[in-house]
Scaffold this motif. Structure first.
Motif, PDB file in Angstrom:
ATOM      1  N   ARG A 301       0.977  -4.118  -2.327  1.00  0.00           N
ATOM      2  CA  ARG A 301       2.017  -3.966  -1.592  1.00  0.00           C
ATOM      3  C   ARG A 301       2.961  -3.012  -2.008  1.00  0.00           C
ATOM      4  N   GLY A 309       7.579  -4.801  -1.659  1.00  0.00           N
ATOM      5  CA  GLY A 309       7.019  -5.941  -1.312  1.00  0.00           C
ATOM      6  C   GLY A 309       5.919  -6.126  -1.122  1.00  0.00           C
ATOM      7  N   ARG A 350       7.483  -1.001   6.440  1.00  0.00           N
ATOM      8  CA  ARG A 350       6.560  -2.160   6.898  1.00  0.00           C
ATOM      9  C   ARG A 350       5.580  -2.621   8.105  1.00  0.00           C
TER      10      ARG A 350
END
Length: 388
Positions: A301, A309, A350
Motif C-alpha cells: 500500500r 492505494g 504505481r
C-alpha cells in the motif's frame, strides 16, 4: 545473477598488515555491466542506464551515467541460512553462509538493478569483514565508506526458516563491529553527494553507532538529500519492546520516505489493525512524502498527502523470505533516484511499485539475501510474463 553463494569462490587477495581505514587494499577488478535491452519498455519511468567499466579513482567501481547516487548506512553481516526449511536451528543439517544486513542488501539490490549505490558501515578486521567488503565491490557498490574494527568481530546471524519460507533470527553481536562505528569515521563527502540516504533502526540501538547514525542523517538532510527509512524491526536486538518502539519513532519525523511492514504497523501502534487506513495514517507525519506498507506476497500500500492505494504483488513459491523487503526498497529507491516526480504522480508511482513488488517476489525464490537479489533483466522478464 551476478553472485551465487552456495559456495564462495574468490580470486587471490593480498591484505596489508596494520589497521585498515578503507578497502582499497583489495585486488582491483574491472567489471563491465550492461543494462538489458528490451524491445518494449513497460515502465516508462525506468531509463536505460549505461554502465561502463570506468572506475572511481582507486576503487574499481563502475560509474553509472544518468543514475544518481543512493547511499545506504548501517549494518552488514553474515547470514547462516539452513539448507532445509522447517527445522529448529539445532536440528539443521547444514547452513549456507550468505552476506546480509538490510542496508547492505539495499545497496547491492540497487546496483544489481543498474543504479549507483554506496554503503557506509563497519565490519570486523577479520576474514568475514574482508569478504563482505569484496562482495560489495564485486557487485559494483562503492565501499569506500566502510571501516574495519580491529577489536570486534563481524556480526553473524543464524536464520531459522519455517516451511513457508518465513524466518526468525539468532544474532551474534556482543558487540559486533557494526555497533562501534563512530561519527569521526563517517565519510561526509560521500553522504553529501547522495540523491537518497537510506537507513534502518538497528544502528540506533547502542552507542557509538547511534550518534554516528544521527550525525550522518543530519548531514544528509542539511545537504538537501532525500532521507529513506526502513525500521526493519528486530526485537531480539533491543533491550525491550518499548525501547524498540521509542527508538524507531525517535527519528520518524526526519524521514521523507518510510517503508514498513504490516507487522511493524501493528507493533508501532501497539496492536491496532494494520489493514485499517486510518491506523496507518496515524504514522504519516506532516513532512513525510511517501509511506509504504508492504504485505508480503499480497503487494503493498502507498500513502502520500494527496493520494493512496494498493499495488498487487507477484505470486511465487517462497523458499526464503530473507531480503525480500530490502529488494522491494532497492526497487523503489532505484526508480525514485531517477525520477523524484513520481512522488507527485500516482500513475508513475504505481508503475514503480509494480517493479519493486517484482524485485521482492524474485528474491524469495532463492536462499539468502544478497545471493537472491535480482537483476533488472530478471525483474523485467518476470513482469512481462505476469501480463502474458
Amino acid at each position: 545473477m551476478a553472485l551465487h553463494l552456495s559456495a564462495f569462490c574468490f580470486s587471490s587477495t593480498t591484505v596489508a598488515s596494520g589497521p585498515h581505514k578503507s578497502v582499497r587494499f583489495f585486488t582491483q577488478r574491472t567489471v563491465k555491466v550492461k543494462a538489458s535491452a528490451f524491445p518494449c519498455q513497460p515502465l516508462a519511468l525506468i531509463s536505460r542506464v549505461d554502465l561502463k567499466g570506468k572506475a572511481f579513482p582507486g576503487d574499481g567501481i563502475p560509474e553509472a551515467k544518468e543514475s544518481p547516487l543512493v547511499v545506504c548506512f548501517g549494518e552488514m553481516l553474515i547470514d547462516f541460512v539452513p539448507t532445509v526449511n522447517g527445522l529448529p536451528l539445532a536440528e539443521a543439517p547444514a547452513f549456507k553462509k550468505a552476506p546480509g544486513g538490510a542496508p547492505a542488501n539495499v545497496a547491492v539490490g540497487i546496483a544489481r538493478l543498474g543504479g549507483l549505490s554506496a554503503f557506509i558501515g563497519k565490519v570486523g578486521e577479520d576474514e568475514f569483514g574482508y569478504m563482505l567488503a569484496d562482495i560489495l565491490k564485486q557487485n559494483n557498490v562503492n565501499n569506500e565508506g566502510m571501516r574495519f574494527d580491529p577489536g570486534a568481530r563481524t556480526a553473524l546471524a543464524f536464520v531459522t526458516l519455517r516451511s513457508d519460507g518465513e524466518r526468525e533470527f539468532m544474532f551474534y553481536r556482543n558487540p559486533s563491529a557494526d555497533m562501534l562505528l563512530r561519527e569521526a569515521e563517517l565519510d561526509f563527502d560521500l553522504i553529501q553527494k547522495a540523491k537518497i540516504f537510506h537507513y534502518g533502526s538497528i544502528s540506533l540501538i547502542t552507542e557509538p553507532c547511534k550518534s554516528a547514525h544521527i550525525a550522518a542523517a543530519k548531514a544528509a538532510k542539511d545537504a538537501g538529500v532525500i532521507l529513506s527509512y526502513d525500521p526493519n524491526l528486530r526485537l531480539p536486538l533491543w533491550p525491550s519492546a518499548e525501547s524498540a518502539r521509542e527508538g524507531i519513532l525517535s527519528i520518524w519525523e526526519t524521514a521523507d520516505i518510510i517503508k514498513i511492514s504490516e507487522e511493524e504497523v501493528s507493533f508501532l501502534t501497539k496492536g491496532e489493525d494494520p489493514y485499517d487506513d486510518a491506523v496507518v495514517r496515524k504514522l504519516f507525519h506532516p513532512n513525510l512524502r511517501l509511506l509504504l506498507v508492504t504485505e508480503g506476497p499480497d503487494g503493498c500500500r502507498y500513502y502520500t498527502k494527496d493520494f493512496s492505494g494498493r499495488v498487487k504483488g507477484l505470486k511465487v513459491d517462497a523458499v526464503d523470505t530473507t531480503g525480500a523487503g530490502d529488494a522491494f526498497v532497492a526497487g523503489i529507491l532505484s526508480q525514485l533516484a531517477l525520477n523524484v516526480s513520481l512522488l507527485q504522480k500516482e500513475d508513475l508511482l504505481r508503475e514503480a511499485l509494480k517493479f519493486a513488488n517484482a524485485c521482492g517476489a524474485l528474491t524469495v525464490m532463492e536462499r539468502g539475501a544478497i545471493p537472491a537479489l535480482p537483476t533488472r533483466e530478471a525483474v523485467m522478464n518476470a513482469m512481462l510474463q505476469s501480463v502474458t
